[in-house]
Design a protein around this motif. Structure first.
Motif, PDB file in Angstrom:
ATOM      1  N   ASP A 119       0.849  -1.185   0.000  1.00 26.88           N
ATOM      2  CA  ASP A 119       0.000   0.000   0.000  1.00 26.88           C
ATOM      3  C   ASP A 119       0.888   1.239   0.000  1.00 26.88           C
ATOM      4  O   ASP A 119       1.958   1.239   0.627  1.00 26.88           O
ATOM      5  N   CYS A 120       0.439   2.275  -0.695  1.00 26.55           N
ATOM      6  CA  CYS A 120       1.215   3.521  -0.662  1.00 26.55           C
ATOM      7  C   CYS A 120       0.293   4.719  -0.890  1.00 26.55           C
ATOM      8  O   CYS A 120      -0.825   4.580  -1.405  1.00 26.55           O
ATOM      9  N   ARG A 121       0.767   5.881  -0.508  1.00 22.65           N
ATOM     10  CA  ARG A 121       0.036   7.117  -0.730  1.00 22.65           C
ATOM     11  C   ARG A 121       0.020   7.445  -2.221  1.00 22.65           C
ATOM     12  O   ARG A 121       0.973   7.147  -2.953  1.00 22.65           O
ATOM     13  N   GLU A 158       0.347  10.223  -3.718  1.00 17.71           N
ATOM     14  CA  GLU A 158       1.406  11.152  -4.143  1.00 17.71           C
ATOM     15  C   GLU A 158       2.774  10.460  -4.288  1.00 17.71           C
ATOM     16  O   GLU A 158       3.684  11.013  -4.913  1.00 17.71           O
ATOM     17  N   GLN A 159       2.915   9.238  -3.749  1.00 23.98           N
ATOM     18  CA  GLN A 159       4.168   8.493  -3.888  1.00 23.98           C
ATOM     19  C   GLN A 159       4.066   7.381  -4.945  1.00 23.98           C
ATOM     20  O   GLN A 159       5.011   6.613  -5.127  1.00 23.98           O
ATOM     21  N   GLY A 181       7.593   5.415   1.993  1.00 30.75           N
ATOM     22  CA  GLY A 181       6.317   5.463   2.707  1.00 30.75           C
ATOM     23  C   GLY A 181       5.362   4.326   2.437  1.00 30.75           C
ATOM     24  O   GLY A 181       4.249   4.308   2.965  1.00 30.75           O
ATOM     25  N   ASN A 215      -9.473   3.852   2.482  1.00 33.50           N
ATOM     26  CA  ASN A 215      -8.962   5.119   3.016  1.00 33.50           C
ATOM     27  C   ASN A 215      -8.550   6.029   1.871  1.00 33.50           C
ATOM     28  O   ASN A 215      -7.699   5.655   1.043  1.00 33.50           O
ATOM     29  N   GLU A 216      -9.128   7.185   1.782  1.00 33.02           N
ATOM     30  CA  GLU A 216      -8.859   8.104   0.671  1.00 33.02           C
ATOM     31  C   GLU A 216      -7.386   8.508   0.649  1.00 33.02           C
ATOM     32  O   GLU A 216      -6.772   8.752   1.684  1.00 33.02           O
ATOM     33  N   GLY A 217      -6.833   8.530  -0.559  1.00 34.39           N
ATOM     34  CA  GLY A 217      -5.442   8.928  -0.723  1.00 34.39           C
ATOM     35  C   GLY A 217      -4.459   7.776  -0.703  1.00 34.39           C
ATOM     36  O   GLY A 217      -3.260   7.982  -0.883  1.00 34.39           O
ATOM     37  N   TRP A 218      -4.976   6.545  -0.519  1.00 35.89           N
ATOM     38  CA  TRP A 218      -4.130   5.365  -0.519  1.00 35.89           C
ATOM     39  C   TRP A 218      -4.521   4.422  -1.655  1.00 35.89           C
ATOM     40  O   TRP A 218      -5.697   4.337  -2.032  1.00 35.89           O
TER      41      TRP A 218
END
Length: 282
Positions: free
Chosen positions: A216-218, A220-221, A268, A242-245
């Motif tokens: 799993d990662c954000r 933006e990454q 991250g 989860n939003e953003g992941w």
């Protein structure tokens, strides 16, 4: 049925049987069995001396076979390599008492003992070196001590047996060998049964070379993460609750898996997992 020659003994036998088993084929249960039939896969296996397999395949009596590249070349049979299998790797080299020779050019007028005279004679001819070749079966290290030859040419794995005999390798390797699948030269390259067999073995090779990596990662990454795990075509990316992941899945080389996991963690990524691949088709 597809008729396949398999090594019945030696360093090729066990790994070949293991690979065929991983590819979904039945294998013999007793070493005394010389032939088995796998009706579900429409294949008939013949267990033969590795040195004879190229001859049988070149005759057209058998469709394909598994043998060593060195044995194929040494046989001078009308057969060709169609798939390297990555096991039973070895290097074929010259060896002699220290100070005897530094390179192949020093073999002019000398006698070379070997169990692979086809390979050695061809190599000497290609290099333009006029030397005598004596054929010996089995271990050839004692040929020098007994005065049969001044130089030997043999398969070298660790070099321990040569050092124990007071010999050292010299010059460039004659050739590098490994287990290979062979067929008769000029045989139908598009035979669907042969192609299916090759795909299965290629699937085993890939499964042994890669692992599946999930993490799993954000968002933006994600670009940095994908650069680390590009996969074969591209990775699978799915949004998480989860939003953003996002969740990412990709095949990565097993030898590099630990380093890639470290690099992903540093940017991250979390919940990084690897899973073995048991079979695949690419």
């Amino acid at each position: 049925m597809l008729r396949i020659a398999v090594p019945n003994k030696g360093s090729l036998s066990g790994p070949a049987a293991e690979m065929l088993h991983e590819a979904g084929y039945q294998q013999r249960r007793e070493s005394k069995e010389l032939r088995i039939v796998d009706p579900e896969n429409e294949v008939e296996f013949f267990y033969l001396r590795p040195r004879d397999i190229a001859i049988y395949v070149s005759s057209g009596r058998l469709d394909i076979g598994i043998t060593g590249r060195d044995l194929l070349i040494d046989s001078a049979a009308d057969a060709e390599e169609i798939l390297p299998l990555g096991f039973a790797r070895s290097t074929f080299r010259f060896a002699a008492k220290p100070g005897t020779a530094n390179g192949i050019e020093d073999l002019k007028g000398r006698t070379v003992a070997t169990s692979y005279e086809g390979i050695v004679e061809g190599h000497l001819a290609d290099k333009g070196v006029d030397a005598s070749v004596v054929h010996l079966d089995g271990a050839v290290e004692t040929a020098i001590e007994l005065g049969v030859a001044e130089v030997i040419a043999d398969v070298v794995e660790t070099g321990t047996s040569l050092r124990n005999a007071g010999l050292e390798v010299f010059g460039e390797p004659i050739m590098k060998s490994e287990a290979v699948v062979i067929r008769r030269t000029g045989a139908d390259a598009e035979d669907p049964k042969v192609q299916q067999f090759l795909r299965r073995l290629q699937g085993v090779l890939v499964a042994r070379t890669y692992v599946m990596m999930d993490y799993d990662c954000r968002v933006e990454q994600l670009e940095k993460a994908v650069a680390l795990t590009p996969g074969l075509e591209s990775p699978t990316v799915s949004p998480l609750h989860n939003e953003g992941w996002v969740a990412v899945r990709a095949m990565v080389p097993s030898k590099e898996a630990q380093r890639i996991m470290d690099d992903l963690y540093d940017i991250g990524a979390r919940a990084i997992l690897t899973t073995a691949i048991h079979a695949c088709r690419l």
